[in-house]
Design a protein around this motif. Structure first.
Motif, PDB file in Angstrom:
ATOM      1  N   THR A  36     -39.442   1.375 -40.478  1.00 20.40           N
ATOM      2  CA  THR A  36     -39.777   0.069 -39.902  1.00 20.40           C
ATOM      3  C   THR A  36     -39.083  -0.198 -38.568  1.00 20.40           C
ATOM      4  O   THR A  36     -39.325  -1.239 -37.963  1.00 20.40           O
ATOM      5  N   HIS A  37     -38.234   0.699 -38.119  1.00 16.02           N
ATOM      6  CA  HIS A  37     -37.546   0.539 -36.838  1.00 16.02           C
ATOM      7  C   HIS A  37     -37.933   1.698 -35.914  1.00 16.02           C
ATOM      8  O   HIS A  37     -37.296   2.744 -35.900  1.00 16.02           O
ATOM      9  N   ASP A  38     -38.994   1.472 -35.153  1.00 17.22           N
ATOM     10  CA  ASP A  38     -39.532   2.522 -34.280  1.00 17.22           C
ATOM     11  C   ASP A  38     -38.558   2.994 -33.218  1.00 17.22           C
ATOM     12  O   ASP A  38     -38.720   4.082 -32.666  1.00 17.22           O
ATOM     13  N   GLU A  39     -37.546   2.183 -32.910  1.00 16.96           N
ATOM     14  CA  GLU A  39     -36.587   2.575 -31.873  1.00 16.96           C
ATOM     15  C   GLU A  39     -35.677   3.713 -32.330  1.00 16.96           C
ATOM     16  O   GLU A  39     -35.011   4.356 -31.508  1.00 16.96           O
ATOM     17  N   ILE A  40     -35.643   3.995 -33.617  1.00 17.68           N
ATOM     18  CA  ILE A  40     -34.826   5.101 -34.127  1.00 17.68           C
ATOM     19  C   ILE A  40     -35.562   6.405 -33.862  1.00 17.68           C
ATOM     20  O   ILE A  40     -36.651   6.632 -34.392  1.00 17.68           O
ATOM     21  N   GLU A  41     -34.995   7.229 -33.009  1.00 14.16           N
ATOM     22  CA  GLU A  41     -35.618   8.503 -32.641  1.00 14.16           C
ATOM     23  C   GLU A  41     -34.721   9.692 -32.933  1.00 14.16           C
ATOM     24  O   GLU A  41     -35.192  10.827 -32.966  1.00 14.16           O
TER      25      GLU A  41
END
Length: 64
Positions: A36-41
């Motif tokens: 749910t946290h797309d910023e985690i790459e």
């Protein structure tokens, strides 16, 4: 989330050999959070027995 059919097999064999893994509920919570946290790459896992949790996390999306 992409499911790898080998992951449950690895988890089962690892637990049979009494190698500690994260609890399934804890892993689901972590995977839901990452999903749910797309910023985690990028994820850095320090210390791994068989790489089970890394494989689970890597299967969330292609950018990880």
């Amino acid at each position: 989330m992409k499911k790898n059919r080998l992951i449950p097999k690895i988890a089962g064999e690892t637990r049979e050999d009494h190698i500690p893994l994260m609890f399934d509920e804890s892993m689901e919570l972590l995977l839901d959070y990452i999903e749910t946290h797309d910023e985690i790459e990028k994820i850095l896992e320090i210390g791994t027995a068989v790489g089970w949790s890394s494989m689970c996390m890597a299967g969330i999306r292609k950018t990880i």
